[in-house]
Design a protein around this motif. Structure first.
Motif, PDB file in Angstrom:
ATOM      1  N   GLY A   1       0.820  -1.135  -0.102  1.00  0.00           N
ATOM      2  CA  GLY A   1       0.100  -0.047   0.021  1.00  0.00           C
ATOM      3  C   GLY A   1       0.806   1.381  -0.063  1.00  0.00           C
ATOM      4  O   GLY A   1       2.319   1.265   0.309  1.00  0.00           O
ATOM      5  N   HIS A   2       0.381   2.290  -0.345  1.00  0.00           N
ATOM      6  CA  HIS A   2       0.936   3.592  -0.606  1.00  0.00           C
ATOM      7  C   HIS A   2       0.045   4.682   0.526  1.00  0.00           C
ATOM      8  O   HIS A   2      -1.117   4.637   0.285  1.00  0.00           O
ATOM      9  CB  HIS A   2       0.848   4.254  -1.704  1.00  0.00           C
ATOM     10  N   SER A   3       0.505   5.542   1.284  1.00  0.00           N
ATOM     11  CA  SER A   3      -0.036   6.603   2.042  1.00  0.00           C
ATOM     12  C   SER A   3      -1.016   5.820   2.762  1.00  0.00           C
ATOM     13  O   SER A   3      -0.802   5.071   3.922  1.00  0.00           O
ATOM     14  CB  SER A   3      -0.538   7.569   0.911  1.00  0.00           C
ATOM     15  N   LEU A   4      -2.372   6.205   2.977  1.00  0.00           N
ATOM     16  CA  LEU A   4      -3.382   5.700   3.586  1.00  0.00           C
ATOM     17  C   LEU A   4      -3.388   4.304   3.499  1.00  0.00           C
ATOM     18  O   LEU A   4      -3.391   3.433   4.482  1.00  0.00           O
ATOM     19  CB  LEU A   4      -4.765   6.264   3.258  1.00  0.00           C
ATOM     20  N   GLY A   5      -3.100   3.964   2.262  1.00  0.00           N
ATOM     21  CA  GLY A   5      -3.109   2.309   2.111  1.00  0.00           C
ATOM     22  C   GLY A   5      -2.009   1.706   2.630  1.00  0.00           C
ATOM     23  O   GLY A   5      -2.435   0.322   2.904  1.00  0.00           O
ATOM     24  N   ALA A   6      -0.880   2.464   2.738  1.00  0.00           N
ATOM     25  CA  ALA A   6       0.206   1.709   3.644  1.00  0.00           C
ATOM     26  C   ALA A   6      -0.040   1.639   4.995  1.00  0.00           C
ATOM     27  O   ALA A   6       0.169   0.661   5.533  1.00  0.00           O
ATOM     28  CB  ALA A   6       1.406   2.764   3.524  1.00  0.00           C
TER      29      ALA A   6
END
Length: 322
Positions: free
Chosen positions: A187-192
């Motif tokens: 994930g990246h950002s919030l997804g991270a």
């Protein structure tokens, strides 16, 4: 919910003018598990970047595309870069309370993949509206190994909880049907943030024989010191969080509000003008003060949150079909 990470940025900028940001303790890359928050960073080779980080970054980019094009693996360049042998098993999300996500089988790597969408960069500055930073106890139904002292950001925990059951059941079914013993959570950002919680949940829920690797980009701080320690003890060196230059998101929520990153930071200090070649170091210990923690939040670069990270990979749905 995509406003969470950017809202936290605004909160951090406001608070930074009133108080200094302390620096406590992230951890290893490529099997290394030692060091303290002031240990000297270790250069990461281009070979390790290519073999361990590029493909996860490509999946982190692809999940920004809408569910219909992801389900048919027709999301243009983000899908094409990963090849045609990716079978999507479930995809969903409404880009609001449930960011886009998917579970897929990467046939080329014999690996089941869970990917979560982050904050859409084109809306980064306009979504500064969620300033509430509250910690709540871990959901021990999803995280049965979490003690009473483990606290998570309420928004991140609630968002992860909305897809947790579907992710878990789909992953279990995929591992059974494919015979794969490998799982990658991305994930990246919030997804991270969501992927970090997913990684711990799946490690606690799945058979120990399953090799779980969690690789995230632009990770905000998800929980308190006990959470960071739980990630370290549960995932160890199979967890990596990549920070990019002066990206502000890894610096929020601030440590003086009781938030702490786990170990295994890989920090990109420079990317060449082509976006293809990155200079990166592995940063021993939690919150290494020679890596992302050395950045001044007032000199933050929203562009660095977007990318490129390496191999000219930047995040966002601008790369997806309309």
């Amino acid at each position: 919910m995509r406003a969470l990470a950017v809202g936290l940025l605004l909160a951090a900028v406001q608070l930074a003018s009133a108080a200094p940001t302390p620096i406590p303790t992230p951890e290893p890359f490529s099997g290394m598990n030692a060091g303290t928050g002031d240990s000297t960073p270790i250069p990461v080779s281009e070979e390790d970047i290519t073999s361990q980080l590029v493909r996860p970054a490509l999946f982190a980019r692809a999940v920004y595309c809408s569910s219909p094009v992801v389900e048919t693996w027709s999301c243009g360049e983000p899908c094409d870069a990963l090849g045609s042998n990716v079978k999507v098993l479930v995809a969903g999300g409404d880009d609001e309370k449930i960011p886009n996500f998917f579970v897929a089988y990467d046939q080329d790597k014999d690996t089941v993949v869970v990917a979560h969408q982050g904050t859409e960069p084109k809306n980064f500055l306009s979504d500064l509206n969620d300033l509430e930073i509250v910690q709540v106890g871990a959901n021990t139904t999803l995280l049965p190994g979490a003690g009473d002292d483990v606290k998570l950001h309420d928004g991140f925990a609630a968002t992860q909880g909305r897809t947790a059951d579907l992710v878990l059941s789909t992953v279990q079914s995929a591992l059974d049907s494919t015979g794969s013993k490998q799982l990658q959570v991305i994930g990246h950002s919030l997804g991270a943030a969501i992927a970090s919680i997913d990684g711990v949940m799946l490690k606690m829920k799945l058979d120990p024989s399953i090799a779980i690797t969690t690789t995230v980009f632009g990770l905000p701080r998800v929980g308190n010191q006990a959470w960071a320690d739980l990630v370290d003890s549960t995932l160890g060196s199979s967890f990596t969080h990549v920070t990019n230059q002066n990206d502000p998101v890894p610096r929020v929520p601030p440590q003086f509000l009781g938030f702490q990153h786990p170990s295994n930071e890989v920090h990109i200090s420079a990317v060449d003008p082509t976006g293809n070649n990155a200079t990166a170091t592995f940063c021993p210990g939690q919150e290494n003060d020679q890596c992302a923690d050395s950045n001044n939040i007032l000199d933050a670069s929203v562009t660095n949150h977007r990318g490129p990270y390496f191999a000219n990979i930047s995040m966002g749905n601008r790369f997806c079909p309309l």
